[in-house]
Motif scaffolding. Structure first.
Motif, PDB file in Angstrom:
ATOM      1  N   UNK A  18     -45.767   3.583 -23.644  1.00  0.00           N
ATOM      2  CA  UNK A  18     -44.647   3.644 -24.581  1.00  0.00           C
ATOM      3  C   UNK A  18     -44.655   4.932 -25.406  1.00  0.00           C
ATOM      4  N   UNK A  19     -45.834   5.473 -25.625  1.00  0.00           N
ATOM      5  CA  UNK A  19     -45.918   6.771 -26.305  1.00  0.00           C
ATOM      6  C   UNK A  19     -45.323   7.865 -25.407  1.00  0.00           C
ATOM      7  N   UNK A  20     -45.640   7.822 -24.125  1.00  0.00           N
ATOM      8  CA  UNK A  20     -45.079   8.741 -23.133  1.00  0.00           C
ATOM      9  C   UNK A  20     -43.555   8.613 -23.105  1.00  0.00           C
ATOM     10  N   UNK A  21     -43.082   7.370 -23.109  1.00  0.00           N
ATOM     11  CA  UNK A  21     -41.653   7.115 -23.058  1.00  0.00           C
ATOM     12  C   UNK A  21     -40.955   7.664 -24.303  1.00  0.00           C
ATOM     13  N   UNK A  22     -41.528   7.398 -25.463  1.00  0.00           N
ATOM     14  CA  UNK A  22     -40.937   7.861 -26.718  1.00  0.00           C
ATOM     15  C   UNK A  22     -40.817   9.385 -26.752  1.00  0.00           C
ATOM     16  N   UNK A  23     -41.882  10.079 -26.351  1.00  0.00           N
ATOM     17  CA  UNK A  23     -41.864  11.539 -26.369  1.00  0.00           C
ATOM     18  C   UNK A  23     -40.895  12.097 -25.337  1.00  0.00           C
ATOM     19  N   UNK A  24     -40.790  11.439 -24.187  1.00  0.00           N
ATOM     20  CA  UNK A  24     -39.859  11.887 -23.152  1.00  0.00           C
ATOM     21  C   UNK A  24     -38.414  11.730 -23.618  1.00  0.00           C
ATOM     22  N   UNK A  25     -38.121  10.632 -24.293  1.00  0.00           N
ATOM     23  CA  UNK A  25     -36.767  10.407 -24.818  1.00  0.00           C
ATOM     24  C   UNK A  25     -36.403  11.462 -25.852  1.00  0.00           C
ATOM     25  N   UNK A  26     -37.377  11.835 -26.678  1.00  0.00           N
ATOM     26  CA  UNK A  26     -37.134  12.814 -27.736  1.00  0.00           C
ATOM     27  C   UNK A  26     -36.695  14.175 -27.197  1.00  0.00           C
ATOM     28  N   UNK A  27     -37.140  14.515 -26.000  1.00  0.00           N
ATOM     29  CA  UNK A  27     -36.813  15.838 -25.448  1.00  0.00           C
ATOM     30  C   UNK A  27     -35.748  15.749 -24.347  1.00  0.00           C
ATOM     31  N   UNK A  28     -35.031  14.628 -24.297  1.00  0.00           N
ATOM     32  CA  UNK A  28     -34.088  14.404 -23.200  1.00  0.00           C
ATOM     33  C   UNK A  28     -32.649  14.265 -23.680  1.00  0.00           C
ATOM     34  N   UNK A  29     -31.743  14.452 -22.736  1.00  0.00           N
ATOM     35  CA  UNK A  29     -30.311  14.257 -22.970  1.00  0.00           C
ATOM     36  C   UNK A  29     -29.763  13.504 -21.768  1.00  0.00           C
ATOM     37  N   UNK A  30     -29.979  12.201 -21.753  1.00  0.00           N
ATOM     38  CA  UNK A  30     -29.583  11.384 -20.607  1.00  0.00           C
ATOM     39  C   UNK A  30     -28.361  10.534 -20.950  1.00  0.00           C
ATOM     40  N   UNK A  31     -27.734   9.997 -19.914  1.00  0.00           N
ATOM     41  CA  UNK A  31     -26.594   9.106 -20.104  1.00  0.00           C
ATOM     42  C   UNK A  31     -26.976   7.650 -19.850  1.00  0.00           C
ATOM     43  N   UNK A  32     -27.909   7.440 -18.946  1.00  0.00           N
ATOM     44  CA  UNK A  32     -28.323   6.072 -18.613  1.00  0.00           C
ATOM     45  C   UNK A  32     -29.830   6.045 -18.382  1.00  0.00           C
ATOM     46  N   UNK A  33     -30.499   5.068 -19.005  1.00  0.00           N
ATOM     47  CA  UNK A  33     -31.948   4.959 -18.881  1.00  0.00           C
ATOM     48  C   UNK A  33     -32.345   3.508 -18.672  1.00  0.00           C
ATOM     49  N   UNK A  34     -33.127   3.271 -17.628  1.00  0.00           N
ATOM     50  CA  UNK A  34     -33.733   1.959 -17.394  1.00  0.00           C
ATOM     51  C   UNK A  34     -35.230   2.107 -17.590  1.00  0.00           C
ATOM     52  N   UNK A  35     -35.829   1.224 -18.379  1.00  0.00           N
ATOM     53  CA  UNK A  35     -37.277   1.224 -18.592  1.00  0.00           C
ATOM     54  C   UNK A  35     -37.803  -0.125 -18.130  1.00  0.00           C
ATOM     55  N   UNK A  36     -38.712  -0.088 -17.165  1.00  0.00           N
ATOM     56  CA  UNK A  36     -39.296  -1.322 -16.635  1.00  0.00           C
ATOM     57  C   UNK A  36     -40.808  -1.214 -16.750  1.00  0.00           C
ATOM     58  N   UNK A  37     -41.395  -2.060 -17.572  1.00  0.00           N
ATOM     59  CA  UNK A  37     -42.841  -2.048 -17.769  1.00  0.00           C
ATOM     60  C   UNK A  37     -43.501  -2.738 -16.575  1.00  0.00           C
ATOM     61  N   UNK A  38     -44.072  -1.925 -15.689  1.00  0.00           N
ATOM     62  CA  UNK A  38     -44.700  -2.462 -14.480  1.00  0.00           C
ATOM     63  C   UNK A  38     -46.227  -2.511 -14.595  1.00  0.00           C
ATOM     64  N   UNK A  39     -46.740  -2.428 -15.821  1.00  0.00           N
ATOM     65  CA  UNK A  39     -48.180  -2.520 -16.031  1.00  0.00           C
ATOM     66  C   UNK A  39     -48.623  -3.970 -15.825  1.00  0.00           C
ATOM     67  N   UNK A  40     -49.719  -4.139 -15.111  1.00  0.00           N
ATOM     68  CA  UNK A  40     -50.248  -5.474 -14.820  1.00  0.00           C
ATOM     69  C   UNK A  40     -50.593  -6.209 -16.116  1.00  0.00           C
ATOM     70  N   UNK A  41     -50.136  -7.445 -16.241  1.00  0.00           N
ATOM     71  CA  UNK A  41     -50.397  -8.235 -17.444  1.00  0.00           C
ATOM     72  C   UNK A  41     -51.886  -8.460 -17.669  1.00  0.00           C
ATOM     73  N   UNK A  42     -52.634  -8.599 -16.580  1.00  0.00           N
ATOM     74  CA  UNK A  42     -54.075  -8.839 -16.700  1.00  0.00           C
ATOM     75  C   UNK A  42     -54.760  -7.635 -17.333  1.00  0.00           C
ATOM     76  N   UNK A  43     -54.412  -6.427 -16.874  1.00  0.00           N
ATOM     77  CA  UNK A  43     -55.038  -5.233 -17.446  1.00  0.00           C
ATOM     78  C   UNK A  43     -54.596  -5.021 -18.885  1.00  0.00           C
ATOM     79  N   UNK A  44     -53.349  -5.364 -19.183  1.00  0.00           N
ATOM     80  CA  UNK A  44     -52.859  -5.238 -20.560  1.00  0.00           C
ATOM     81  C   UNK A  44     -53.610  -6.202 -21.487  1.00  0.00           C
ATOM     82  N   UNK A  45     -53.868  -7.405 -20.989  1.00  0.00           N
ATOM     83  CA  UNK A  45     -54.595  -8.402 -21.781  1.00  0.00           C
ATOM     84  C   UNK A  45     -56.025  -7.929 -22.048  1.00  0.00           C
ATOM     85  N   UNK A  46     -56.632  -7.297 -21.055  1.00  0.00           N
ATOM     86  CA  UNK A  46     -57.995  -6.807 -21.242  1.00  0.00           C
ATOM     87  C   UNK A  46     -58.048  -5.648 -22.238  1.00  0.00           C
ATOM     88  N   UNK A  47     -56.960  -4.917 -22.358  1.00  0.00           N
ATOM     89  CA  UNK A  47     -56.887  -3.870 -23.382  1.00  0.00           C
ATOM     90  C   UNK A  47     -57.066  -4.476 -24.775  1.00  0.00           C
TER      91      UNK A  47
END
Length: 277
Positions: free
Chosen positions: A164-193
């Motif tokens: 999400x930090x990567x996403x936030x910084x990318x949005x800040x330097x962008x000029x897009x018309x349409x953006x889809x964000x899909x969090x495809x990180x494994x829930x198991x690895x996220x839970x272990x974080x």
């Protein structure tokens, strides 16, 4: 000394599934090769080799037509998979369903006209496989200007916070018309974080157990090191080299390809050391 073991340790579903699929072929006395390391863990690979399973890196064996090939849990490019099915007697595809879902999502979004940007490590096996599904995908860990119509995904083993930090910084330097964000990180690895953070806050030392070439394990070591003293070891025997004399509380966390037996061995070795001191 107190030892805190994270609630979730040992194999995740995807790794357990892959190893069960391999064991079913071993039980049938098949001649088995794996295309690279099935998972990123030394003790697991050693266990497979002890069962007579051979690891291929590039060369195709002469007995391929009479042998079984196992595809690693990270997946491989689709064309390569089709080629292996042509060459080997049988191909067992152990690609993790969560990883395959990423591949299918990227392919679907690409067909809908989105430029696919994936937060990930370009040389990781999972990302190499993904490039076989969407050839013009951009894989990066550095923020980049997004295209007019973009879809941002993530390698399944990356840090949720960093995604999400990567996403936030990318949005800040962008000029897009349409953006889809899909969090495809494994829930198991996220839970272990989150569990790693909890364990680290309660520990004088965190031992991260698992392969150093494992993305999800290395991620846990990085997270823990930001909170307390942290050591990343690949096998329980390495704990003998760690000075525990001033440590009152040790935390133990593992990657998703670390056997539960290794956690038990590590815990026993720590307790035995303290009894002798």
């Amino acid at each position: 000394m107190k030892i805190i073991v994270a609630d979730d340790t040992g194999f995740c579903f995807g790794v357990q599934r892959a190893l069960q699929m391999i064991d079913s072929k071993v039980a049938n006395h098949e001649k088995i090769y794996t295309l690279g390391d099935v998972v990123h863990n030394k003790s697991v690979i050693r266990s497979l080799e002890q069962k007579g399973i051979k690891i291929l890196q590039e060369d195709i064996p002469q007995d391929a037509a009479d042998s079984v090939l196992v595809i690693r849990a990270h997946g491989i490019p689709r064309k390569q998979l089709q080629e292996m099915k042509r060459i080997f007697k049988d191909v067992v595809d152990t690609t993790c369903p969560i990883v395959m879902k990423l591949f299918m999502t990227a392919e679907q979004m690409h067909k809908q006209g989105y430029k696919i940007i994936v937060f990930g490590k370009k040389n990781h096996p999972e990302m190499i496989a993904l490039m076989g599904y969407v050839q013009d995908v951009i894989v990066t860990t550095e923020p980049i200007p997004l295209h007019i119509k973009s879809c941002v995904l993530s390698q399944t083993t990356m840090s949720t916070y960093e995604f999400y930090k990567f996403l936030e910084k990318s949005i800040d330097i962008s000029n897009f018309k349409e953006l889809r964000v899909i969090n495809t990180i494994c829930d198991v690895t996220a839970k272990r974080e989150s569990q790693t953070q909890e364990v680290a806050r309660k520990s004088d030392l965190v031992i991260v157990l698992g392969g150093k070439n494992s993305s999800n394990t290395s991620k846990l070591a990085k997270i823990a090191s930001q909170i307390t003293k942290t050591v990343h070891i690949e096998e329980p025997s390495e704990v003998d080299e760690i000075d525990l004399s001033a440590i009152k509380t040790i935390g133990i966390v593992t990657g998703t390809s670390t056997p539960q037996e290794d956690v038990k061995t590590l815990t026993e070795k720590i307790l035995n050391r303290r009894e002798k001191e």
